[in-house]
Design an enzyme around this catalytic site. Structure first.
Site, PDB file in Angstrom:
ATOM      1  N   HIS A  97       6.544   0.522   4.937  1.00 44.19           N
ATOM      2  CA  HIS A  97       7.792   1.053   4.388  1.00 44.19           C
ATOM      3  C   HIS A  97       7.520   2.468   3.879  1.00 44.19           C
ATOM      4  CE1 HIS A  97       5.903   0.124   0.585  1.00 44.19           C
ATOM      5  NE2 HIS A  97       5.792  -1.144   0.920  1.00 44.19           N
TER       6      HIS A  97
ATOM      7  N   GLY B 167       0.148  -3.686   6.917  1.00 43.73           N
ATOM      8  CA  GLY B 167       1.249  -3.531   7.869  1.00 43.73           C
ATOM      9  C   GLY B 167       2.591  -3.738   7.198  1.00 43.73           C
TER      10      GLY B 167
ATOM     11  N   GLN C 279      -4.996  -3.410  -8.633  1.00 43.07           N
ATOM     12  CA  GLN C 279      -5.847  -3.210  -7.453  1.00 43.07           C
ATOM     13  C   GLN C 279      -6.480  -1.820  -7.470  1.00 43.07           C
ATOM     14  OE1 GLN C 279      -4.677  -4.412  -3.318  1.00 43.07           O
ATOM     15  NE2 GLN C 279      -4.174  -2.266  -3.078  1.00 43.07           N
TER      16      GLN C 279
ATOM     17  N   LYS D 164       1.655   1.289  -7.074  1.00 37.64           N
ATOM     18  CA  LYS D 164       2.425   0.056  -7.281  1.00 37.64           C
ATOM     19  C   LYS D 164       1.498  -1.124  -7.516  1.00 37.64           C
ATOM     20  CE  LYS D 164       5.466  -3.263  -5.541  1.00 37.64           C
ATOM     21  NZ  LYS D 164       4.393  -4.083  -5.000  1.00 37.64           N
TER      22      LYS D 164
ATOM     23  N   SER E 297       6.479  -4.600   0.930  1.00 39.56           N
ATOM     24  CA  SER E 297       6.719  -5.329   2.184  1.00 39.56           C
ATOM     25  C   SER E 297       7.393  -6.654   1.903  1.00 39.56           C
ATOM     26  CB  SER E 297       5.396  -5.568   2.914  1.00 39.56           C
ATOM     27  OG  SER E 297       4.748  -4.333   3.142  1.00 39.56           O
TER      28      SER E 297
ATOM     29  N   GLN F  79      -7.621 -12.564   0.687  1.00 36.19           N
ATOM     30  CA  GLN F  79      -6.924 -12.275  -0.566  1.00 36.19           C
ATOM     31  C   GLN F  79      -5.678 -13.142  -0.760  1.00 36.19           C
ATOM     32  OE1 GLN F  79      -6.365  -8.075   0.804  1.00 36.19           O
ATOM     33  NE2 GLN F  79      -4.415  -8.201  -0.272  1.00 36.19           N
TER      34      GLN F  79
ATOM     35  N   GLY G 143       6.929   3.661   1.071  1.00 38.11           N
ATOM     36  CA  GLY G 143       5.801   3.794   0.152  1.00 38.11           C
ATOM     37  C   GLY G 143       4.505   4.040   0.914  1.00 38.11           C
ATOM     38  N   HIS G 144       4.300   3.279   1.995  1.00 44.48           N
ATOM     39  CA  HIS G 144       3.102   3.496   2.823  1.00 44.48           C
ATOM     40  C   HIS G 144       3.134   4.888   3.463  1.00 44.48           C
ATOM     41  CE1 HIS G 144       3.377  -1.070   3.202  1.00 44.48           C
ATOM     42  NE2 HIS G 144       2.145  -0.897   2.756  1.00 44.48           N
TER      43      HIS G 144
HETATM   44  O1  PAF Z   1      -2.657  -3.186  -0.858  1.00 45.34           O
HETATM   45  C1  PAF Z   1      -2.836  -3.777   0.226  1.00 45.34           C
HETATM   46  O2  PAF Z   1      -2.037  -3.697   1.169  1.00 45.34           O
HETATM   47  C2  PAF Z   1      -4.071  -4.622   0.396  1.00 45.34           C
HETATM   48  O3  PAF Z   1      -4.406  -5.284  -0.788  1.00 45.34           O
HETATM   49  C3  PAF Z   1      -5.276  -3.836   0.964  1.00 45.34           C
HETATM   50  C4  PAF Z   1      -5.714  -2.736   0.014  1.00 45.34           C
HETATM   51  C5  PAF Z   1      -4.895  -3.226   2.300  1.00 45.34           C
HETATM   52  C6  PAF Z   1      -6.457  -4.776   1.175  1.00 45.34           C
HETATM   53  O4  PAF Z   1      -6.144  -5.787   2.070  1.00 45.34           O
END
Ligand code: PAF
Length: 325
Positions: free
Chosen positions: A53, A50, A176, A172, A209, A83, A55-56
């Site tokens: 921005h 959530g 991950q 970014k 964010s 996480q 980028g999303h």
């Molecule tokens: O990149 C993120 O926003 C988070 O690490 C993800 C991939 C949604 C997992 O919670």
């Protein structure tokens, strides 16, 4: 805000339906399958926490391209407790579901899955989790122990729950993305992973964010991260070797008072291990630093050329183009 509404977004599509439970999600996925998508249409999923921005939104636009006009674009919004480490910003993490859905309406998402923690983890903290292995031990892993395991565990669960053909992640969060790709390969998951380039503010700051936490002064200091990456990339473009690339980037950070660096590393994207001084070819320059109380990360793909041979450079993260794993 649950269920389908019919207010059209700017794309002319209906405003995305918002579902909160596993049952609602299952029904929404099934009803799309029954409405007769074209044979080439796919389901594309963008996972987020959530506070969306640009980028999303770029990820969601790309998801539409991947899904097809009558394909299904699903966005998950879930701040994953697994996480976050002790003392991190789990409680403070910005949350604005209504605002996020407005933004998603403007880019043509079909469905938003916004579960609460008890929906994702009905038995409390999961006993069985994904281990990111070395992808979770270095760089981010050294500074956020358990973080990457928590990411991969929720990504795997969300893949099972949403059953996408394609899942899109931002470059970014380079480590991950590399870890997700490796999980997909190592665990034989039947999903295509697409990396989408980082969106930057006009002055170079990578969109995040967490930028919302920065004061004006801190925001100005935070530009040292993208400047350092650019200095490293420029050194590589000029034909300098790995040590010089690292030195060019760290020179910028050393002169940046108020920027507390967690790491600056030049790594091999395949292993996330540091590249040796005589490395030639693609590498990833990554930085993590605290500005005030805000921890920021950024990265830049570089191409380390043989001495005397200026190298070309990708605009964004190396080795992260779309491919089917
Ligand atoms: O990149 C993120 O926003 C988070 O690490 C993800 C991939 C949604 C997992 O919670």
């Amino acid at each position: 805000m649950t269920g389908t509404t019919t207010t059209p977004g700017a794309t002319g599509r209906p405003r995305p339906a918002v579902v909160r439970t596993r049952g609602e999600l299952r029904d929404a996925l099934t009803s799309w399958a029954l409405t007769g998508p074209d044979a080439t249409d796919r389901r594309a999923v963008v996972m987020t926490m959530g506070a969306l921005h640009d980028g999303h939104l770029r990820l969601v636009r790309r998801a539409r391209e991947e899904a097809g006009e009558t394909g299904q674009v699903v966005v998950t919004i879930f701040v994953n407790p697994l996480q976050f480490g002790a003392g991190e910003d789990l409680e403070a993490y910005p949350r604005d579901l209504d605002g996020d859905v407005d933004k998603l309406a403007s880019v043509g998402a079909d469905l938003v899955f916004a579960p609460t923690p008890d929906v994702v983890y009905p038995d409390g903290d999961p006993v069985v989790r994904v281990s990111a292995g070395r992808f979770g031990e270095v760089l981010e892993g050294e500074h956020r122990p358990g973080h990457m395991d928590g990411v991969l565990t929720v990504v795997l669960k969300l893949l099972h729950l949403t059953r996408p053909d394609v899942a899109l992640f931002g470059e970014k969060d380079a480590q991950q993305l590399l870890a997700v790709r490796r999980m997909v390969r190592d665990l034989d998951l039947d999903v295509e992973v697409v990396g989408v380039p980082t969106v930057r503010e006009p002055d170079g700051l990578a969109m995040s964010s967490r930028n919302a936490y920065l004061s004006d002064d801190e925001r100005r200091l935070a530009l040292a991260l993208s400047r350092a990456l650019r200095a490293g990339a420029d050194a590589a473009d000029a034909g300098h070797g790995a040590d010089d690339v690292r030195a060019a980037a760290s020179g910028i950070l050393e002169g940046a008072a108020g920027v507390d660096v967690d790491y600056l590393a030049l790594v091999d994207p395949a292993t996330v291990g540091p590249v040796p001084a005589d490395h030639r070819g693609p590498a990833l320059l990554l930085v993590a630093a605290r500005v005030g109380t805000t921890r920021l990360i950024d990265n830049q793909a570089v191409e380390v050329a043989a001495p005397g041979e200026p190298a070309g450079r990708e605009d964004d993260t190396a080795g992260q183009e779309a491919h089917r794993d």
